[in-house]
Design a protein around this motif. Structure first.
Motif, short mmCIF file in Angstrom:
data_model
loop_
_atom_site.label_atom_id
_atom_site.label_comp_id
_atom_site.label_asym_id
_atom_site.label_seq_id
_atom_site.Cartn_x
_atom_site.Cartn_y
_atom_site.Cartn_z
N MET A 1 -17.90 -8.20 6.21
CA MET A 1 -17.26 -8.23 4.69
C MET A 1 -17.71 -7.22 4.02
O MET A 1 -18.70 -6.73 3.86
CB MET A 1 -17.42 -9.67 4.12
N THR A 2 -16.70 -6.72 3.28
CA THR A 2 -17.10 -5.56 2.40
C THR A 2 -17.74 -5.91 1.27
O THR A 2 -17.11 -6.87 0.45
CB THR A 2 -15.58 -4.49 2.07
N ASN A 3 -18.56 -4.98 0.69
CA ASN A 3 -19.08 -5.22 -0.64
C ASN A 3 -18.25 -4.65 -1.47
O ASN A 3 -17.96 -3.27 -1.79
CB ASN A 3 -20.73 -4.42 -0.45
N PRO A 4 -17.92 -5.26 -2.49
CA PRO A 4 -16.80 -4.97 -3.61
C PRO A 4 -17.27 -3.74 -4.44
O PRO A 4 -16.63 -2.65 -4.80
CB PRO A 4 -16.67 -5.94 -4.43
N SER A 5 -18.77 -3.46 -4.49
CA SER A 5 -19.41 -2.24 -5.29
C SER A 5 -19.32 -1.02 -4.22
O SER A 5 -19.57 -0.02 -4.96
CB SER A 5 -20.76 -2.80 -5.68
N THR A 6 -18.98 -1.00 -3.02
CA THR A 6 -19.04 0.20 -2.19
C THR A 6 -17.53 0.41 -1.63
O THR A 6 -17.39 1.18 -0.95
CB THR A 6 -20.31 -0.05 -0.97
N VAL A 8 -14.24 1.63 -1.31
CA VAL A 8 -13.59 3.02 -1.95
C VAL A 8 -12.72 2.89 -2.93
O VAL A 8 -12.55 3.21 -4.11
CB VAL A 8 -13.16 3.72 -0.92
N THR A 9 -11.62 1.74 -2.64
CA THR A 9 -10.66 1.51 -3.78
C THR A 9 -11.31 0.99 -5.12
O THR A 9 -10.78 1.47 -5.99
CB THR A 9 -9.78 0.26 -3.23
N ALA A 10 -12.22 0.30 -4.95
CA ALA A 10 -12.92 -0.28 -6.03
C ALA A 10 -13.51 0.94 -6.83
O ALA A 10 -13.68 0.93 -8.08
CB ALA A 10 -14.12 -1.46 -5.77
N MET A 11 -14.23 1.75 -6.22
CA MET A 11 -14.76 2.91 -6.72
C MET A 11 -13.74 3.82 -7.48
O MET A 11 -13.82 4.26 -8.50
CB MET A 11 -15.66 3.75 -5.70
N GLN A 12 -12.66 4.03 -6.86
CA GLN A 12 -11.49 4.69 -7.46
C GLN A 12 -10.93 4.13 -8.91
O GLN A 12 -10.74 4.68 -9.64
CB GLN A 12 -10.20 5.15 -6.49
N GLU A 13 -11.31 2.81 -8.89
CA GLU A 13 -10.62 2.14 -9.89
C GLU A 13 -11.54 2.01 -11.01
O GLU A 13 -11.60 2.29 -12.23
CB GLU A 13 -10.36 0.49 -9.57
N ARG A 14 -12.93 2.27 -10.76
CA ARG A 14 -14.08 2.22 -11.79
C ARG A 14 -13.79 3.77 -12.32
O ARG A 14 -14.23 3.67 -13.69
CB ARG A 14 -15.30 1.89 -10.93
N VAL A 15 -13.64 4.61 -11.40
CA VAL A 15 -13.78 5.93 -12.02
C VAL A 15 -12.57 5.95 -13.04
O VAL A 15 -12.60 6.51 -14.11
CB VAL A 15 -13.52 7.11 -10.81
N ASN A 81 -8.20 10.56 -7.58
CA ASN A 81 -7.28 9.89 -8.56
C ASN A 81 -6.22 10.66 -9.42
O ASN A 81 -5.20 10.30 -9.53
CB ASN A 81 -8.18 9.10 -9.57
N ALA A 82 -6.58 11.87 -9.64
CA ALA A 82 -5.84 12.73 -10.46
C ALA A 82 -4.59 13.06 -9.63
O ALA A 82 -3.42 13.36 -10.33
CB ALA A 82 -6.75 14.00 -10.83
N LEU A 83 -4.60 13.07 -8.39
CA LEU A 83 -3.44 13.42 -7.63
C LEU A 83 -2.92 12.61 -7.05
O LEU A 83 -1.93 12.68 -5.87
CB LEU A 83 -4.10 14.44 -6.37
N ASP A 84 -3.24 11.25 -7.14
CA ASP A 84 -2.54 9.87 -6.72
C ASP A 84 -2.95 9.82 -5.19
O ASP A 84 -2.11 9.52 -4.59
CB ASP A 84 -1.35 9.55 -7.24
N ILE A 85 -4.24 9.91 -4.90
CA ILE A 85 -4.43 9.91 -3.47
C ILE A 85 -5.31 8.76 -3.08
O ILE A 85 -6.35 8.44 -3.83
CB ILE A 85 -5.16 11.12 -2.92
N ASP A 86 -4.74 7.80 -2.33
CA ASP A 86 -5.70 6.68 -1.85
C ASP A 86 -6.67 7.20 -0.90
O ASP A 86 -6.23 7.63 0.46
CB ASP A 86 -4.68 5.51 -1.48
N LEU A 87 -7.97 6.99 -1.26
CA LEU A 87 -8.68 7.57 -0.26
C LEU A 87 -9.12 6.99 0.90
O LEU A 87 -9.64 7.35 2.06
CB LEU A 87 -10.34 7.82 -1.14
N SER A 88 -8.91 5.69 0.67
CA SER A 88 -9.16 4.65 2.08
C SER A 88 -7.87 5.00 2.96
O SER A 88 -8.31 5.32 4.20
CB SER A 88 -8.74 3.21 1.69
N GLU A 89 -6.89 5.32 2.68
CA GLU A 89 -5.67 5.79 3.54
C GLU A 89 -6.07 7.12 4.01
O GLU A 89 -5.92 7.44 5.24
CB GLU A 89 -4.46 5.72 2.87
N ALA A 90 -6.35 8.01 3.30
CA ALA A 90 -6.98 9.48 3.87
C ALA A 90 -8.02 9.44 4.67
O ALA A 90 -7.92 10.41 5.42
CB ALA A 90 -7.05 10.33 2.60
#
Length: 111
Positions: A1-6, A8-15, A81-90
């Motif tokens: 199970m993924t830790n929500p604090s780690t 990447v999508t959650a990190m992008q949202e936090r930023v 985020n500025a370029l609308d790139i989903d880092l998980s997908e990348a």
């Protein structure tokens, strides 16, 4: 199970939540590349202090490699985020490419 604090999508949202509270918003892509380069330089300096031949001066800040990696990661998240790139997908695309291209490139460890 993924830790929500780690995650990447959650990190992008936090930023994004942090940066979106300011009128200025994200820096331009070119300004972020300059900032990214600056942070990479600071990381290189710390690596050189800890693993290279250049000891840290007494007058220099007590940064760590971990601190500098965190700064680089923040800028990367901001840039994506500025370029609308989903880092998980990348990341998934990059790993698929690497796992295919490099699967026989090096000597595998024996199990």
């Amino acid at each position: 199970m993924t830790n929500p604090s780690t995650d990447v999508t959650a990190m992008q949202e936090r930023v994004d939540q942090f940066i979106s509270q300011f009128d200025e918003g994200y820096f331009s892509p070119l300004a972020m590349m300059a900032r990214f380069t600056e942070e990479i330089g600071e990381l290189a300096r710390e690596v050189n202090h800890y693993h290279g031949e250049k000891p840290k001066k007494n007058s220099e800040d007590n940064n760590t490699i971990e601190d500098e990696v965190g700064d680089v990661f923040f800028v990367l998240l901001s840039f994506a985020n500025a370029l609308d790139i989903d880092l998980s997908e990348a990341f998934d695309r990059a790993m698929s490419k690497i796992e295919t291209r490099d699967q026989t490139r090096w000597t595998k460890k024996e199990e």
